[in-house]
Design a protein around this motif. Structure first.
Motif, PDB file in Angstrom:
ATOM      1  N   ILE A 202       0.839  -1.200   0.000  1.00 51.04           N
ATOM      2  CA  ILE A 202       0.000   0.000   0.000  1.00 51.04           C
ATOM      3  C   ILE A 202       0.870   1.245   0.000  1.00 51.04           C
ATOM      4  O   ILE A 202       0.646   2.188  -0.781  1.00 51.04           O
ATOM      5  CB  ILE A 202      -0.954  -0.010   1.207  1.00 51.04           C
ATOM      6  N   GLU A 203       1.870   1.288   0.864  1.00 51.95           N
ATOM      7  CA  GLU A 203       2.735   2.464   0.935  1.00 51.95           C
ATOM      8  C   GLU A 203       3.577   2.618  -0.330  1.00 51.95           C
ATOM      9  O   GLU A 203       3.825   3.733  -0.788  1.00 51.95           O
ATOM     10  CB  GLU A 203       3.623   2.379   2.168  1.00 51.95           C
ATOM     11  N   ALA A 204       3.999   1.504  -0.915  1.00 56.25           N
ATOM     12  CA  ALA A 204       4.798   1.555  -2.142  1.00 56.25           C
ATOM     13  C   ALA A 204       3.997   2.108  -3.318  1.00 56.25           C
ATOM     14  O   ALA A 204       4.578   2.632  -4.276  1.00 56.25           O
ATOM     15  CB  ALA A 204       5.333   0.162  -2.480  1.00 56.25           C
ATOM     16  N   SER A 205       2.675   1.995  -3.263  1.00 54.46           N
ATOM     17  CA  SER A 205       1.829   2.489  -4.353  1.00 54.46           C
ATOM     18  C   SER A 205       1.832   4.012  -4.450  1.00 54.46           C
ATOM     19  O   SER A 205       1.519   4.575  -5.500  1.00 54.46           O
ATOM     20  CB  SER A 205       0.386   2.005  -4.167  1.00 54.46           C
ATOM     21  N   GLY A 206       2.145   4.680  -3.343  1.00 57.97           N
ATOM     22  CA  GLY A 206       2.102   6.132  -3.312  1.00 57.97           C
ATOM     23  C   GLY A 206       0.707   6.706  -3.164  1.00 57.97           C
ATOM     24  O   GLY A 206       0.521   7.929  -3.230  1.00 57.97           O
ATOM     25  N   ALA A 207      -0.297   5.855  -2.957  1.00 61.78           N
ATOM     26  CA  ALA A 207      -1.680   6.325  -2.836  1.00 61.78           C
ATOM     27  C   ALA A 207      -1.915   7.054  -1.519  1.00 61.78           C
ATOM     28  O   ALA A 207      -1.270   6.773  -0.510  1.00 61.78           O
ATOM     29  CB  ALA A 207      -2.644   5.150  -2.952  1.00 61.78           C
ATOM     30  N   LEU A 209      -5.177   7.174  -0.302  1.00 61.14           N
ATOM     31  CA  LEU A 209      -6.316   6.504   0.302  1.00 61.14           C
ATOM     32  C   LEU A 209      -6.258   5.001   0.056  1.00 61.14           C
ATOM     33  O   LEU A 209      -5.839   4.549  -1.002  1.00 61.14           O
ATOM     34  CB  LEU A 209      -7.639   7.039  -0.270  1.00 61.14           C
ATOM     35  N   LEU A 210      -6.727   4.257   1.050  1.00 60.33           N
ATOM     36  CA  LEU A 210      -6.940   2.813   0.935  1.00 60.33           C
ATOM     37  C   LEU A 210      -8.438   2.561   0.986  1.00 60.33           C
ATOM     38  O   LEU A 210      -9.107   2.968   1.938  1.00 60.33           O
ATOM     39  CB  LEU A 210      -6.245   2.082   2.088  1.00 60.33           C
ATOM     40  N   LEU A 211      -8.959   1.894  -0.030  1.00 66.28           N
ATOM     41  CA  LEU A 211     -10.389   1.609  -0.117  1.00 66.28           C
ATOM     42  C   LEU A 211     -10.616   0.109  -0.180  1.00 66.28           C
ATOM     43  O   LEU A 211      -9.794  -0.643  -0.696  1.00 66.28           O
ATOM     44  CB  LEU A 211     -10.996   2.263  -1.364  1.00 66.28           C
ATOM     45  N   ALA A 212     -11.748  -0.322   0.352  1.00 68.33           N
ATOM     46  CA  ALA A 212     -12.142  -1.726   0.290  1.00 68.33           C
ATOM     47  C   ALA A 212     -13.638  -1.806   0.583  1.00 68.33           C
ATOM     48  O   ALA A 212     -14.288  -0.786   0.858  1.00 68.33           O
ATOM     49  CB  ALA A 212     -11.339  -2.581   1.265  1.00 68.33           C
ATOM     50  N   GLY A 213     -14.173  -3.033   0.558  1.00 62.22           N
ATOM     51  CA  GLY A 213     -15.598  -3.218   0.784  1.00 62.22           C
ATOM     52  C   GLY A 213     -15.936  -3.967   2.050  1.00 62.22           C
ATOM     53  O   GLY A 213     -17.105  -4.272   2.282  1.00 62.22           O
ATOM     54  N   GLY A 229       3.087   4.675  11.339  1.00 64.87           N
ATOM     55  CA  GLY A 229       3.170   6.112  11.112  1.00 64.87           C
ATOM     56  C   GLY A 229       2.828   6.537   9.697  1.00 64.87           C
ATOM     57  O   GLY A 229       3.170   7.648   9.269  1.00 64.87           O
ATOM     58  N   SER A 230       2.135   5.670   8.956  1.00 66.24           N
ATOM     59  CA  SER A 230       1.772   5.975   7.576  1.00 66.24           C
ATOM     60  C   SER A 230       0.718   7.073   7.514  1.00 66.24           C
ATOM     61  O   SER A 230      -0.135   7.207   8.402  1.00 66.24           O
ATOM     62  CB  SER A 230       1.233   4.720   6.889  1.00 66.24           C
ATOM     63  N   LYS A 231       0.760   7.845   6.430  1.00 63.05           N
ATOM     64  CA  LYS A 231      -0.233   8.898   6.204  1.00 63.05           C
ATOM     65  C   LYS A 231      -1.397   8.418   5.336  1.00 63.05           C
ATOM     66  O   LYS A 231      -2.317   9.191   5.066  1.00 63.05           O
ATOM     67  CB  LYS A 231       0.437  10.112   5.560  1.00 63.05           C
ATOM     68  N   VAL A 232      -1.359   7.170   4.914  1.00 63.23           N
ATOM     69  CA  VAL A 232      -2.457   6.623   4.110  1.00 63.23           C
ATOM     70  C   VAL A 232      -3.712   6.516   4.974  1.00 63.23           C
ATOM     71  O   VAL A 232      -3.659   6.026   6.103  1.00 63.23           O
ATOM     72  CB  VAL A 232      -2.094   5.235   3.544  1.00 63.23           C
ATOM     73  N   ARG A 233      -4.842   6.977   4.448  1.00 57.20           N
ATOM     74  CA  ARG A 233      -6.110   6.977   5.181  1.00 57.20           C
ATOM     75  C   ARG A 233      -7.050   5.941   4.575  1.00 57.20           C
ATOM     76  O   ARG A 233      -7.109   5.775   3.356  1.00 57.20           O
ATOM     77  CB  ARG A 233      -6.744   8.371   5.154  1.00 57.20           C
ATOM     78  N   ALA A 234      -7.789   5.242   5.421  1.00 52.02           N
ATOM     79  CA  ALA A 234      -8.625   4.123   4.981  1.00 52.02           C
ATOM     80  C   ALA A 234     -10.111   4.456   5.077  1.00 52.02           C
ATOM     81  O   ALA A 234     -10.573   4.996   6.096  1.00 52.02           O
ATOM     82  CB  ALA A 234      -8.322   2.886   5.817  1.00 52.02           C
ATOM     83  N   PHE A 235     -10.846   4.095   4.034  1.00 52.13           N
ATOM     84  CA  PHE A 235     -12.295   4.297   3.989  1.00 52.13           C
ATOM     85  C   PHE A 235     -12.955   3.096   3.312  1.00 52.13           C
ATOM     86  O   PHE A 235     -12.369   2.475   2.416  1.00 52.13           O
ATOM     87  CB  PHE A 235     -12.664   5.546   3.180  1.00 52.13           C
ATOM     88  N   GLY A 251      -9.990   4.185  11.989  1.00 47.11           N
ATOM     89  CA  GLY A 251      -8.899   4.162  12.946  1.00 47.11           C
ATOM     90  C   GLY A 251      -8.506   5.533  13.494  1.00 47.11           C
ATOM     91  O   GLY A 251      -7.714   5.612  14.425  1.00 47.11           O
ATOM     92  N   GLU A 252      -9.098   6.602  12.937  1.00 53.65           N
ATOM     93  CA  GLU A 252      -8.754   7.967  13.386  1.00 53.65           C
ATOM     94  C   GLU A 252      -9.761   8.520  14.382  1.00 53.65           C
ATOM     95  O   GLU A 252      -9.532   9.572  14.970  1.00 53.65           O
ATOM     96  CB  GLU A 252      -8.681   8.918  12.192  1.00 53.65           C
ATOM     97  N   GLU A 253     -10.899   7.841  14.547  1.00 53.77           N
ATOM     98  CA  GLU A 253     -11.943   8.355  15.434  1.00 53.77           C
ATOM     99  C   GLU A 253     -11.437   8.436  16.867  1.00 53.77           C
ATOM    100  O   GLU A 253     -10.708   7.573  17.345  1.00 53.77           O
ATOM    101  CB  GLU A 253     -13.175   7.446  15.399  1.00 53.77           C
ATOM    102  N   GLY A 254     -11.851   9.468  17.554  1.00 47.46           N
ATOM    103  CA  GLY A 254     -11.502   9.628  18.970  1.00 47.46           C
ATOM    104  C   GLY A 254     -10.086  10.046  19.178  1.00 47.46           C
ATOM    105  O   GLY A 254      -9.575  10.024  20.283  1.00 47.46           O
TER     106      GLY A 254
END
Length: 254
Positions: A202-207, A209-213, A229-235, A251-254
């Motif tokens: 995922i980090e190597a992709s340079g994206a 956002l991380l998306l899935a179902g 410590g990655s800056k990739v955000r998941a939705f 994972g960012e809530e709270g």
């Protein structure tokens, strides 16, 4: 394009969405209504029984299957924001209840009307989003959705309609993330090694956002990424499709 008819859809929320990320349920509701559906969330719904089934507790799985069938019957379609839960209802309920003629018939009837949300929006409703998200993203194919339900092109067709969103390649996009429901509890070392490789890709992709179902997969991958410590955000993909990708990521809530 949206078909003229307005089906009455039962939204099966799932345990993880209800307890961990209700936002996904509201996003699914918004997208389904935008696709012309009348949506209800039937009372009495609870766990689909997948953890019990995976752990060999057949009696509990059968009891939960019957409870779920009773709660969801009477609607044109049942829509689920999870490939694994949708697969449990569609693929495994008829097997679980095969020796009970009455319940098997009800299980088959429900299975034939049950859809994972992204497949439903794409295949059944022919819907396309009217949303904007200026970002690069990768899409992870969850095991159950891909292998049991054939969900591959549907989410990508939908996401192609999000203005400004660019999907980039993800190495091993069809490879398990290591979650596997109770697998990650029974075999934590193996699970951690698998998700470590997934996070590398995922980090190597340079994206951005991380998306899935599937929320289970997303929680597993987002947890590993955040600990690194990655800056990739998941939705969940339906959050972006519903125009709800501008809030806290998983994972960012709270």
């Amino acid at each position: 394009m949206t078909p003229a008819s307005s089906p009455r859809v039962a939204l099966f929320v799932t345990c993880l969405v209800d307890l961990i990320r209700p936002r996904i349920g509201f996003a699914a509701l918004r997208a389904l209504e935008a696709a012309g559906c009348e949506v209800v969330a039937p009372e009495g719904q609870t766990c689909c029984g997948q953890p019990a089934l995976n752990s060999g507790d057949r009696d509990s799985a059968v009891a939960l299957a019957k409870s779920t069938i009773a709660a969801l019957e009477g609607h044109d379609h049942v829509v689920v924001p999870s490939g694994s839960c949708a697969a449990t209802i569609r693929e495994h309920y008829p097997e679980l209840l095969a020796d009970d003629p009455d319940w098997r018939e009800r299980a088959v009837g429900l299975a034939e009307r049950t859809w994972e949300v992204l497949a439903y929006l794409d295949e059944v409703r022919g819907w396309r989003p009217d949303t904007v998200c200026a970002a690069t993203a990768v899409y992870h194919d969850s095991c159950s959705g891909l292998r049991e339900l054939g969900i591959k092109t549907q989410p990508r067709r939908l996401l192609a309609g999000v203005d400004g969103l660019a999907l980039v390649p993800l190495a091993g996009e069809e490879t398990c993330c290591g979650f596997g429901g109770t697998f990650c509890v029974k075999y934590p070392a193996i699970s951690n090694a698998i998700v470590e490789e997934k996070a590398d890709a995922i980090e190597a992709s340079g994206a951005e956002l991380l998306l899935a179902g599937d929320l289970g997969c997303l929680m597993n991958m987002a947890g590993k990424l955040h600990r690194r410590g990655s800056k990739v955000r998941a939705f969940h993909a339906v959050e972006l499709l519903a125009g709800m990708g501008d809030g806290s990521a998983i994972g960012e809530e709270g």
